[in-house]
Design a protein around this motif. Structure first.
Motif, short mmCIF file in Angstrom:
data_model
loop_
_atom_site.label_atom_id
_atom_site.label_comp_id
_atom_site.label_asym_id
_atom_site.label_seq_id
_atom_site.Cartn_x
_atom_site.Cartn_y
_atom_site.Cartn_z
N SER A 14 34.63 -30.52 82.97
CA SER A 14 34.77 -31.94 83.31
C SER A 14 36.23 -32.27 83.55
CB SER A 14 34.24 -32.81 82.17
OG SER A 14 35.00 -32.60 81.01
N ALA A 15 36.43 -33.16 84.48
CA ALA A 15 37.78 -33.65 84.72
C ALA A 15 38.10 -34.63 83.61
CB ALA A 15 37.85 -34.33 86.08
N ASP A 16 39.26 -34.51 83.02
CA ASP A 16 39.61 -35.35 81.88
C ASP A 16 40.91 -36.09 82.16
OD1 ASP A 16 39.50 -36.55 79.40
OD2 ASP A 16 40.44 -34.85 78.37
N ALA A 17 40.86 -36.98 83.13
CA ALA A 17 42.05 -37.78 83.43
C ALA A 17 42.19 -38.83 82.33
CB ALA A 17 41.91 -38.44 84.78
N GLN A 18 43.37 -38.94 81.79
CA GLN A 18 43.59 -39.91 80.74
C GLN A 18 44.49 -41.01 81.24
OE1 GLN A 18 44.96 -38.14 77.15
NE2 GLN A 18 43.21 -36.80 76.97
N TYR A 19 44.00 -42.22 81.07
CA TYR A 19 44.79 -43.38 81.44
C TYR A 19 45.06 -44.15 80.16
CZ TYR A 19 43.22 -42.02 86.02
OH TYR A 19 42.98 -41.31 87.15
N PHE A 20 46.32 -44.31 79.85
CA PHE A 20 46.68 -44.92 78.60
C PHE A 20 46.83 -46.43 78.73
CE2 PHE A 20 48.10 -40.53 78.15
CZ PHE A 20 47.50 -40.21 76.95
N LYS A 21 46.49 -47.10 77.67
CA LYS A 21 46.64 -48.55 77.60
C LYS A 21 48.03 -48.87 77.07
CE LYS A 21 41.79 -49.35 76.67
NZ LYS A 21 40.82 -49.88 75.76
N TYR A 22 48.42 -50.13 77.23
CA TYR A 22 49.71 -50.58 76.72
C TYR A 22 49.83 -50.24 75.24
CZ TYR A 22 53.22 -53.59 74.70
OH TYR A 22 54.29 -54.05 73.98
N SER A 23 48.76 -50.51 74.47
CA SER A 23 48.82 -50.29 73.03
C SER A 23 49.07 -48.82 72.69
CB SER A 23 47.54 -50.79 72.35
OG SER A 23 46.41 -50.17 72.94
N ASP A 24 48.55 -47.91 73.51
CA ASP A 24 48.82 -46.48 73.29
C ASP A 24 50.28 -46.15 73.55
OD1 ASP A 24 46.06 -45.97 72.86
OD2 ASP A 24 45.74 -45.78 75.02
N ILE A 25 50.81 -46.67 74.64
CA ILE A 25 52.19 -46.38 75.02
C ILE A 25 53.17 -47.05 74.06
CG2 ILE A 25 53.91 -46.61 76.88
CD1 ILE A 25 51.67 -44.54 77.38
N ALA A 26 52.84 -48.25 73.61
CA ALA A 26 53.73 -48.98 72.69
C ALA A 26 53.96 -48.20 71.40
CB ALA A 26 53.17 -50.36 72.39
N SER A 27 52.98 -47.42 70.99
CA SER A 27 53.13 -46.66 69.75
C SER A 27 53.70 -45.26 69.98
CB SER A 27 51.77 -46.56 69.03
OG SER A 27 50.84 -45.86 69.84
N SER A 28 54.04 -44.95 71.21
CA SER A 28 54.61 -43.64 71.55
C SER A 28 56.13 -43.66 71.39
CB SER A 28 54.30 -43.30 73.01
OG SER A 28 52.92 -43.22 73.20
N PRO A 29 56.74 -42.49 71.24
CA PRO A 29 58.20 -42.42 71.19
C PRO A 29 58.80 -42.88 72.52
CG PRO A 29 57.20 -40.33 70.49
CD PRO A 29 56.10 -41.19 71.03
N PRO A 30 60.02 -43.41 72.50
CA PRO A 30 60.66 -43.92 73.72
C PRO A 30 60.69 -42.91 74.88
CG PRO A 30 61.92 -44.59 71.81
CD PRO A 30 60.85 -43.65 71.32
N ALA A 31 60.92 -41.64 74.59
CA ALA A 31 60.96 -40.64 75.67
C ALA A 31 59.60 -40.53 76.37
CB ALA A 31 61.38 -39.29 75.12
N ASP A 32 58.53 -40.60 75.59
CA ASP A 32 57.18 -40.56 76.17
C ASP A 32 56.89 -41.83 76.96
OD1 ASP A 32 56.92 -38.12 74.92
OD2 ASP A 32 55.52 -38.83 73.37
N GLN A 33 57.36 -42.96 76.46
CA GLN A 33 57.20 -44.22 77.20
C GLN A 33 57.89 -44.12 78.56
OE1 GLN A 33 58.81 -47.28 74.71
NE2 GLN A 33 57.07 -47.29 73.31
N ASN A 34 59.13 -43.65 78.56
CA ASN A 34 59.89 -43.50 79.80
C ASN A 34 59.16 -42.61 80.79
OD1 ASN A 34 62.09 -45.13 79.25
ND2 ASN A 34 63.29 -43.48 78.38
N MET A 35 58.69 -41.47 80.30
CA MET A 35 58.03 -40.52 81.18
C MET A 35 56.75 -41.12 81.77
SD MET A 35 56.92 -36.57 80.41
CE MET A 35 55.95 -37.03 79.00
N TYR A 36 55.95 -41.77 80.94
CA TYR A 36 54.67 -42.30 81.42
C TYR A 36 54.90 -43.46 82.40
CZ TYR A 36 49.74 -43.31 81.49
OH TYR A 36 48.45 -43.50 81.91
N ILE A 37 55.76 -44.39 82.04
CA ILE A 37 56.00 -45.56 82.90
C ILE A 37 56.68 -45.14 84.19
CG2 ILE A 37 57.26 -47.75 83.09
CD1 ILE A 37 56.51 -48.20 80.11
#
Length: 99
Positions: A14-37
């Motif tokens: 199965s294809a498992d594309a993950q789309y994160f919500k704001y709440s997921d990204i808000a709890s991530s480390p800043p480097a992960d936030q930068n990369m995702y955004i």
């Protein structure tokens, strides 16, 4: 036979594309936030209006964009359950609105 096996493997996984919500990204480390955004902004910049907004009007680095998007959405509870792409679009619509 190898071709049939390959087709069966591709169809069974199965294809498992993950789309994160704001709440997921808000709890991530800043480097992960930068990369995702930055990735979201890059994908969105394929449209000319977003490309012009990011490139000609806002002229900000990835870290600045992340900070601005996260600050924009922080007090907007309605955005917290949305996908991060929707949050970035909402920010860009307001940030690049004609004066």
């Amino acid at each position: 036979m190898k071709r049939l096996l390959l087709i069966l493997v591709l169809l069974s996984s199965s294809a498992d594309a993950q789309y994160f919500k704001y709440s997921d990204i808000a709890s991530s480390p800043p480097a992960d936030q930068n990369m995702y955004i930055a990735g979201v902004a890059d994908a969105l910049s394929r449209t000319s209006s977003v490309n012009l907004c990011l490139g000609k009007k806002l002229k900000m680095k990835a870290g600045q964009l992340t900070t601005n998007v996260m600050n924009y959405a922080a007090n907007k509870a309605a955005l917290h359950s949305l996908g991060m792409a929707d949050v970035v679009v909402a920010y860009l619509k307001e940030a690049c609105r004609a004066p």
